[in-house]
Design an enzyme around this catalytic site. Structure first.
Site, PDB file in Angstrom:
ATOM      1  N   GLU A 125       4.758 -18.890  26.252  1.00  0.00           N
ATOM      2  CA  GLU A 125       3.452 -18.422  25.800  1.00  0.00           C
ATOM      3  C   GLU A 125       3.051 -17.278  26.712  1.00  0.00           C
ATOM      4  O   GLU A 125       2.870 -17.464  27.912  1.00  0.00           O
ATOM      5  CB  GLU A 125       2.416 -19.536  25.852  1.00  0.00           C
ATOM      6  CG  GLU A 125       1.222 -19.195  24.970  1.00  0.00           C
ATOM      7  CD  GLU A 125      -0.097 -19.535  25.589  1.00  0.00           C
ATOM      8  OE1 GLU A 125      -0.324 -20.695  25.897  1.00  0.00           O
ATOM      9  OE2 GLU A 125      -0.898 -18.584  25.763  1.00  0.00           O
ATOM     10  N   LEU A 126       2.931 -16.082  26.131  1.00  0.00           N
ATOM     11  CA  LEU A 126       2.803 -14.874  26.959  1.00  0.00           C
ATOM     12  C   LEU A 126       1.443 -14.203  26.761  1.00  0.00           C
ATOM     13  O   LEU A 126       0.470 -14.854  26.457  1.00  0.00           O
ATOM     14  CB  LEU A 126       3.972 -13.950  26.631  1.00  0.00           C
ATOM     15  CG  LEU A 126       5.354 -14.627  26.704  1.00  0.00           C
ATOM     16  CD1 LEU A 126       6.455 -13.688  26.235  1.00  0.00           C
ATOM     17  CD2 LEU A 126       5.634 -15.132  28.109  1.00  0.00           C
ATOM     18  N   CYS A 160      -5.496 -16.461  28.034  1.00  0.00           N
ATOM     19  CA  CYS A 160      -4.550 -15.714  27.181  1.00  0.00           C
ATOM     20  C   CYS A 160      -5.133 -15.480  25.798  1.00  0.00           C
ATOM     21  O   CYS A 160      -4.860 -14.467  25.174  1.00  0.00           O
ATOM     22  CB  CYS A 160      -3.201 -16.431  27.123  1.00  0.00           C
ATOM     23  SG  CYS A 160      -3.362 -18.184  26.823  1.00  0.00           S
ATOM     24  N   GLU A 179      -3.065  -5.556  27.691  1.00  0.00           N
ATOM     25  CA  GLU A 179      -3.797  -6.776  28.021  1.00  0.00           C
ATOM     26  C   GLU A 179      -4.608  -6.526  29.294  1.00  0.00           C
ATOM     27  O   GLU A 179      -4.071  -6.059  30.291  1.00  0.00           O
ATOM     28  CB  GLU A 179      -2.833  -7.937  28.249  1.00  0.00           C
ATOM     29  CG  GLU A 179      -3.579  -9.227  28.495  1.00  0.00           C
ATOM     30  CD  GLU A 179      -2.680 -10.456  28.630  1.00  0.00           C
ATOM     31  OE1 GLU A 179      -3.048 -11.507  28.120  1.00  0.00           O
ATOM     32  OE2 GLU A 179      -1.608 -10.336  29.267  1.00  0.00           O
TER      33      GLU A 179
END
Ligand code: ADP
Length: 527
Positions: free
Chosen positions: A248-249, A282, A379
């Site tokens: 999970e990035l 995230c 991000e």
């Protein structure tokens, strides 16, 4: 609690150890602990030991494991106050956020502990053809012996629990390598596991990237949450060892606000979705697209909400909404995104700079931004909300999909059916309609990223536990067996004719495909 006490308290936390890793409260700069920087040999030894105890853990079955997991749940609840103190010490989160982690952890444990037996039950699929009906077919779910879990710093307690617990429920032993920035809460979790007297099938080893790499080099399955750059390195290492992994990035989650939305709710929800945990989530909202007709109203209300947020260091009181960033590096990234946007013509409506205390950065709203700017394209993982005006729904969808990431998204509209139609056009692993984060608390749904946001998923009901299992196919005869099956040795033209004919009869389209004369010719003895 004093630092000295904490050091004695936490297994693996060694005061003054040469080469140890210092842990700081980012809001105050104070050193709150020192943990061991474990070597590759330490990791290999820990995995060897976990392998010894795992078969018994698998053998006690999901109901046996449930007992231990529910004891851990009790421990989390009983120790909430202390766990929240530790969490705050290494993150400078507000008290409210710190209190949520243990409660969330207890909820996750309850879900997996109670449902694992159902999720892991054998499947007995129907045979695909009448020929196969002579066997009972079983798919059994057998755990990977040792699962490695590598976690980031944003939720030092909840994040490990999210992945460690389903792996333990599956019957795997687990080695957790928490972030070197916030390892203390994970050590508390290990302490809890030891305190309840559970079997030694869960270990926490602290360290930095090299310790993480050693975990990848020794385990049988790797679950990672963190940056896309590190995720790619881990994936390459897993491929080299041919072990499965789930990642999970990063994310750059869009929010779409349509003209028919409840603007008060959208402005409140997006302020929360962008600023919760100082934007270090995230799945936080990282960019907002608003239909022109409601743009001014939305921006005014969002700015008012964000301006009203209280920042600072909480003790045990609930005095603040937004905490600090995890470290100086995060401050630099957020500042760069704001500065580059402003230099390219963006306007800061509120915030835009560090508060001057620790790593606190003011909650920030940016307008007049576009997709050439880093604050929209990269991000940020910080408390910024860049807002863009769009002509209509089609432009909002196009811009929302213009990203390398695809973790989650939100759509704000008065027409829920319209919201769902839009959701199905977005490139994101999850879409919340008129809400943020709702998918994270829906363990029955898969939580996975598309594109550069990840591979695989956590949660998803049974899939959340079965991912930690190897599928084993078992066939068992139903009828009494003969000495030989039709096509066992020696080769014989009559048996071959029957075997091929039966397969064609069962699987091919129409009886004419059996074609007896052609079969006779094919299988006839040509000596
Ligand atoms: P962040 O926590 O800032 O998102 P990373 O993605 O680099 O940064 O870190 C997430 C986790 O991955 C941390 O626990 C870190 O120690 C670990 N890590 C960093 N590099 C590696 C690597 N090469 N192999 C395995 N784990 C790593």
């Amino acid at each position: 609690m004093t630092n000295t006490e904490r050091r004695q308290d936490a297994p693996g936390a060694n005061a003054g150890e040469p080469g140890g890793i210092e842990v700081r409260n980012p809001g105050t700069g104070e050193i709150v602990g020192t943990v061991t920087d474990h070597s590759a040999e330490d990791v290999a030894a820990a995995v060897r030991e976990l392998r010894l105890f795992q078969p018994e853990w698998e053998a006690i079955g999901p109901d046996g494991r449930k007992e231990w997991l529910l004891k851990l749940q009790d421990w989390l609840i009983d120790n909430t106050e202390h766990l929240s103190d530790v969490l705050q010490s290494e993150t400078s989160k507000p008290r409210a956020d710190a209190l949520i982690d243990p409660a969330f952890g207890a909820d996750v444990i309850g879900y997996y502990a109670r449902r694992a037996a159902k999720f892991l039950a054998d499947d007995h699929p129907s045979p695909h053809s009448p020929l196969a009906r002579v066997k009972k077919l079983t798919t059994a779910y057998r755990p990977y012996p040792v699962v490695g879990v590598i976690t980031p710093w944003n939720f030092p307690l909840a994040m490990p629990i999210m992945d460690v617990v389903p792996a333990l429920a599956a019957g795997a032993a687990v080695l957790l390598k928490p972030s070197e920035v916030t390892p203390l809460s994970a050590l508390e979790l290990a302490r809890g596991w030891a305190e309840i007297g559970a079997p030694p099938v869960f270990k926490v080893l602290t360290g930095a990237g090299a310790t993480g790499a050693a975990v990848v080099a020794n385990v049988d399955y790797l679950q990672f949450t963190g940056s896309t750059a590190t995720g790619k390195k881990i994936a390459a290492a897993c491929v080299d060892r041919l072990i499965p992994y789930s990642l999970e990035l990063g994310g750059k989650d869009p929010a779409i606000v349509l003209a028919d939305a409840d603007i008060d709710r959208a402005a409140a929800g997006i302020a929360f979705g962008g600023m919760f945990n100082a934007g270090q989530v995230c799945i936080s909202v990282e960019r907002v697209y608003v239909e022109a007709a409601v743009y001014d109203e939305f921006v005014a209300k969002l700015t008012e909400n964000v301006k009203g947020l209280r920042q600072g260091i909480d003790g045990r009181g609930l005095n603040h909404d937004v905490g600090a960033l995890a470290n100086e590096n995060q401050v630099r990234i957020v500042q760069r995104h704001v500065d580059e946007a402003v230099a390219a013509g963006a306007k800061v409506l509120t915030g835009g700079k560090p508060t001057g205390q620790g790593t606190f950065f003011e909650p920030t709203v940016l307008v007049d931004v576009d997709h050439t700017m880093s604050c929209v394209a990269e991000e940020t993982f910080g408390p910024t909300l860049p807002v863009m005006k769009v002509a209509d729904e089609a432009e909002a969808i196009r811009l929302a999909n213009d990203s390398i990431y695809g973790l989650s998204a939100s759509v704000w509209t008065g027409d829920k059916e319209r919201g769902e139609r839009i959701a199905r056009q977005l490139n994101a692993g999850a879409v919340n309609i008129n809400d943020v984060f709702a998918n994270l608390f829906s363990y029955a749904l898969p939580m996975g990223g598309w594109g550069q946001s990840g591979v695989g998923a956590r949660w998803g009901g049974a899939a959340g536990v079965r991912k930690y299992c190897r599928q084993q196919a078992i066939t068992k005869p139903i009828l009494p067996t003969q000495e030989r099956e039709l096509f066992w040795y020696p080769v014989n033209s009559r048996n071959l004719l029957m075997a091929v004919g039966a397969m064609r009869a069962a699987g091919a389209r129409g009886l004419r495909r059996i074609d007896i004369p052609a079969l006779l010719k094919l299988t006839g003895d040509r000596k």
